[in-house]
Design a protein around this motif. Structure first.
Motif, mmCIF file in Angstrom:
data_model
loop_
_atom_site.group_PDB
_atom_site.id
_atom_site.type_symbol
_atom_site.label_atom_id
_atom_site.label_comp_id
_atom_site.label_asym_id
_atom_site.label_seq_id
_atom_site.Cartn_x
_atom_site.Cartn_y
_atom_site.Cartn_z
ATOM 1 N N TRP A 5 -12.611 5.357 3.362
ATOM 2 C CA TRP A 5 -14.016 5.637 3.116
ATOM 3 C C TRP A 5 -14.655 6.394 4.270
ATOM 4 C CZ3 TRP A 5 -12.093 1.265 5.134
ATOM 5 C CH2 TRP A 5 -12.789 0.596 6.125
ATOM 6 N N SER A 18 -10.291 11.164 5.323
ATOM 7 C CA SER A 18 -11.310 10.116 5.325
ATOM 8 C C SER A 18 -11.499 9.676 6.764
ATOM 9 C CB SER A 18 -10.855 8.918 4.479
ATOM 10 O OG SER A 18 -10.696 9.301 3.133
ATOM 11 N N TYR A 102 -2.954 13.610 -3.728
ATOM 12 C CA TYR A 102 -4.270 12.947 -3.791
ATOM 13 C C TYR A 102 -5.229 13.729 -4.685
ATOM 14 C CZ TYR A 102 -2.142 11.084 0.456
ATOM 15 O OH TYR A 102 -1.267 10.533 1.357
ATOM 16 N N ASP A 106 -8.887 11.048 -2.558
ATOM 17 C CA ASP A 106 -8.848 9.833 -1.738
ATOM 18 C C ASP A 106 -7.841 10.044 -0.608
ATOM 19 O OD1 ASP A 106 -9.345 7.211 -0.902
ATOM 20 O OD2 ASP A 106 -7.848 6.362 -2.255
#
Length: 135
Positions: A5, A18, A102, A106
């Motif tokens: 995240w 990320s 991906y 993500d």
């Protein structure tokens, strides 16, 4: 399940990665040594960063497969590129690999460093990985 995240309070990622990735308690962490663009027979996949990057990620996929894991198991990547002249080739191959691995965006945590040289002059790219594998 690996969680990836991008929290508020920092700028959005500048690329396909990320900011944070966490490993669940029921997984072990495995460190993959830096992979270069060498085929199984030891020959380089090509003289350019694009071919070498594709092969480095193929090697990572083989290593992950040996663990009973796959690309979704990658928590962190660290890439070394030997000179700015190899960045475009690296990025082109990375885009291809990430579109395949991906497709939902993500992406794992990732760092990229441009260095003067790698272990031998013909090497353009080296990619390390950290993976989370179910216990």
């Amino acid at each position: 399940m690996i969680k990836r995240w991008n929290p508020s309070g920092v700028a959005a990622p500048a690329g396909r990665y990320s900011h944070l990735a966490s490993v669940p308690a029921d997984h072990g962490v495995v460190f993959l040594s830096g992979q270069i663009g060498a085929r199984e027979d030891g020959s380089l996949a090509g003289p350019d960063a694009e071919a070498q990057t594709r092969q480095a990620f193929t090697n990572i996929a083989v290593l992950l497969d040996s663990l009973g894991a796959g690309p979704r198991s990658v928590v962190k990547l660290f890439t070394l590129v030997a000179g700015t002249e190899h960045l475009d080739g690296f990025r082109s191959a990375l885009r291809e690999v990430f579109d395949d691995w991906y497709p939902d965006g993500d992406w794992p945590a990732q760092s990229l460093a441009v260095v003067a040289a790698l272990a031998t002059p013909e090497l353009a790219v080296e990619v390390e990985a950290v993976a989370a594998v179910p216990r």
